[in-house]
Write an enzyme that holds these catalytic residues in place. Structure first.
Site: not given
Ligand code: NOJ
Length: 650
Positions: A427, A451
């Site tokens: 982010e 993800e």
């Molecule tokens: C969003 C991130 O993109 C991801 O990689 C991470 O596991 C989670 N946030 C928790 O920090």
């Protein structure tokens, strides 16, 4: 017209026409004689004074520059910065405020920026508007994501004509009907609001600055500079990928010693949480335990990877962590995670623990602890840290991409550098090339990553997505997409109501290691899934993360891309080719290989009947001897890919 003059780039490929028309500065630009930007106005409006009109051109200076510099790590080692610079000195009539406007003309693009030298009138200023226009000569096809929406930059890209866009993030990538490619972006965003691009009607675009929550766009005090506004140009889509004007427009490295920077591949206690097999928070399924970390470290050491990312090691994850950003501690571990013990164990195996700081946009909470947090990592030998900023609005309503966050991100990079810590920011603020100035800013997210395949309600990233990314988000590189999911159908996922999966073949998953550049590349899947595919794992072990050079022999945005890169530490070359939903065949000339040498090509290709939708796993591993004169035929399945290592033979 008060003034009009034409300037050209070193090889006269690019022509800039600068005008002063009744006190208003303006420009137009052409590339190889083809008009790209039609007359467009320039300027910035301060709350205190309007610096977009009533301006007088006092003087201008032309200078030339040609130097080659080296990246300590990267997709391209040597980068030539060859440009002509024209600097215009402007003064506001009557009140006398000063503004400089500097253009850099490269053969492959244009950059320009505003600067306000030290002066009484702009001691503490507020910029309320930037009027920079990008009036396009045609209604090009464009790829974009909308600005001012939730979920930051994490959206699928839209493909429309420019006339159909509203307000979009940069890079805004376009293709003209004649086949030229261009991308509008910015370079060296250090203390300013992010620039988004707003449509003023049909093909006329204008800079739009992401505001503070009270509507101010930029706050500052002269002397102050804006980021560079950039227009990268290329004949092919591939030319855009190897266009380095963004990096060239950033300041040289502030780090005198870069010997501590490393690139590498990493595993993690990570995919488990995205699948739902483990939790970040405490409890019976807590992922970040000493025991599980050691297990991952054993796997990582066995296969020769750099380190293990561990998320959920620190207190604060219990409950709705995304909404409770103030309770994260960045030094207190959960009782079942012994940071001293796991780092001692890592040392004994020759691997690293990769740190993690999820701020969940609790910026003041993070800033209050960050020095201690980096000290802790220094103490236990953690050299790379992934940070995270889940959340849409920051500290009482600031946008993720306004000046407040631009300042924060830059500050953390600087602090990390002081602690010799490499960063992987999730982010993030968009990449505007600051890795040149702060080469500990290794990689970042800033788009939909792997993800989304685990939990996105739309089921995951469609096959075309990764064929657009290299030409949009990926243009300014590097992207921690986190490839390396071999269990494409996610059979470990306890519940899968949206039929989430990885929407391509295994060969394409492998090809992403070359196609999507990152100095840190994840091997995301669970060790048992990775070891269940030894042929695929062999590729992941072989593919480097640091490159001498990059070539893009085949590319069509949204359809396919073939990328070739030379390893920085050997004479081997690597190729990654991917396609969207359609099967494709290519003939690739291998003239990048050294003439007269014989290479053994190790090929990981889509196997018989491979098809992203119905049969994603068949992987065919073959070898072939070839030379720089060979024409190599590539055969990609629907949603497929190919990954090749060209190993020099003695
Ligand atoms: C969003 C991130 O993109 C991801 O990689 C991470 O596991 C989670 N946030 C928790 O920090």
């Amino acid at each position: 017209m008060d003034f009009e003059e034409t300037f050209t780039s070193p090889n006269e490929t690019l022509t800039l026409n600068f005008t002063m028309d009744s006190g208003i500065p303006g420009y137009s630009m052409s590339y190889n004689g083809i008009e790209i930007i039609t007359p467009s106005e320039l300027g910035v409006v301060f709350s205190e004074v309007d610096m977009s009109e009533g301006l007088i051109l006092d003087a201008y200076e032309i200078s030339a520059y040609d130097e080659t510099w080296s990246q300590p790590w990267g997709e391209q080692k040597e980068i030539r910065d060859h440009h002509k610079q024209v600097k215009f000195y402007l003064t506001k009539n009557v009140t006398g405020e000063k503004m400089n406007l500097t253009f850099r003309l490269f053969d492959e693009g244009l950059g320009f920026r505003y600067a306000w030298p030290e002066q009484k009138g702009l001691q503490d200023f507020v910029i309320s508007d930037e009027v920079t226009e990008f009036n396009l000569a045609g209604n090009h096809t464009s790829w974009w994501i909308g600005a001012y929406q939730l979920n930051r930059y994490e959206h699928l890209f839209n493909e429309t004509r420019v006339s159909e866009i509203d307000t979009v993030h940069t890079p805004l990538t376009m293709k003209t009907d004649d086949g030229l490619h261009l991308s509008i972006h910015e370079a060296a965003l250090t203390d300013f609001a992010s620039m988004t691009i707003a449509n003023n009607g049909h093909n006329t675009l204008e800079a739009d600055l992401v505001p503070w929550n009270n509507g101010d766009k930029v706050r500052g005090s002269a002397p102050h500079i804006s980021p560079w506004r950039t227009i990268a140009l290329g004949k092919t889509a591939g030319d855009l990928m190897t266009n380095y004007i963004t990096l060239n427009l950033n300041e040289p490295s502030k780090l005198e010693d870069t010997s501590w920077l490393e690139t590498g591949k990493y595993t993690g206690i990570w995919w488990d949480m995205h699948l739902g097999t483990k939790t970040w928070g405490s409890g019976p399924d807590h992922g970040a335990t000493t025991e599980y970390t050691k297990e991952l470290m054993d796997f990582t050491a066995k296969h020769g990877f750099y380190g293990v990312l561990v998320e959920g090691w620190n207190t604060g994850w219990d409950g709705d962590w995304a909404a409770n950003s103030d309770i994260f501690s960045f030094t207190e571990t959960y009782p079942d995670f012994d940071i001293q013990e796991v780092t001692r164990y890592a040392d004994s195996l020759g691997v690293k623990l990769i740190g993690h700081h999820e701020t969940s946009t609790g910026i003041s909470n993070y800033e209050a602890q960050v020095e201690d947090a980096f000290d802790l990592y220094n103490e236990v030998g953690v050299e790379a840290v992934k940070t995270g900023y889940v959340g849409d609005f920051v500290e009482g309503g600031e946008w993720h991409h306004g000046q407040f966050m631009v300042r924060h991100y830059r500050d953390i990079v600087r602090k990390a550098a002081e602690h010799k810590i490499m960063l992987n920011v999730h982010e993030p603020i968009k990449d505007t090339g600051i890795r040149r100035t702060w080469p500990n800013m290794m990689t970042r997210e800033g788009a939909r990553g792997q993800e989304y395949n685990a939990w996105s309600v739309d089921g995951g990233n469609p096959p075309s997505y990764t064929t657009i990314v290299p030409f949009t988000r990926g243009l300014v590189s590097p992207f921690d997409y986190t490839p390396g999911v071999f269990n494409l159908l996610l059979t470990d996922k306890p519940e899968n109501p949206n039929n989430n999966r990885v929407m391509h073949t295994l060969a394409k998953e492998l090809a992403l290691y070359v196609v999507i550049y990152s100095p840190f590349q994840m091997i995301s899947d669970l060790p048992r899934n990775l070891e269940a595919q030894p042929v695929a794992l062999e590729w992941v072990k072989a593919v480097p993360t640091d490159w001498e050079t990059t070539i893009v022999p085949e590319a069509e945005i949204g359809d396919h891309v073939v990328v070739v890169r030379k390893d920085r530490n050997s004479n081997d070359w690597f190729l990654g080719g991917i396609t969207n939903e359609e099967a494709r065949e290519f003939e690739i000339e291998l003239d990048f290989l050294e003439a007269g040498k014989i290479y053994e090509a190790h090929i990981w290709a889509d196997g018989d009947e491979a098809d992203w939708e119905t049969n994603p796993y068949p992987l065919e591993r073959t070898t072939q001897e070839l030379t720089s004169e060979t024409i190599l035929e590539l055969d990609l399945a629907k949603g497929g890919g190919v990954a090749i290592r060209f190993a020099e033979m003695d």
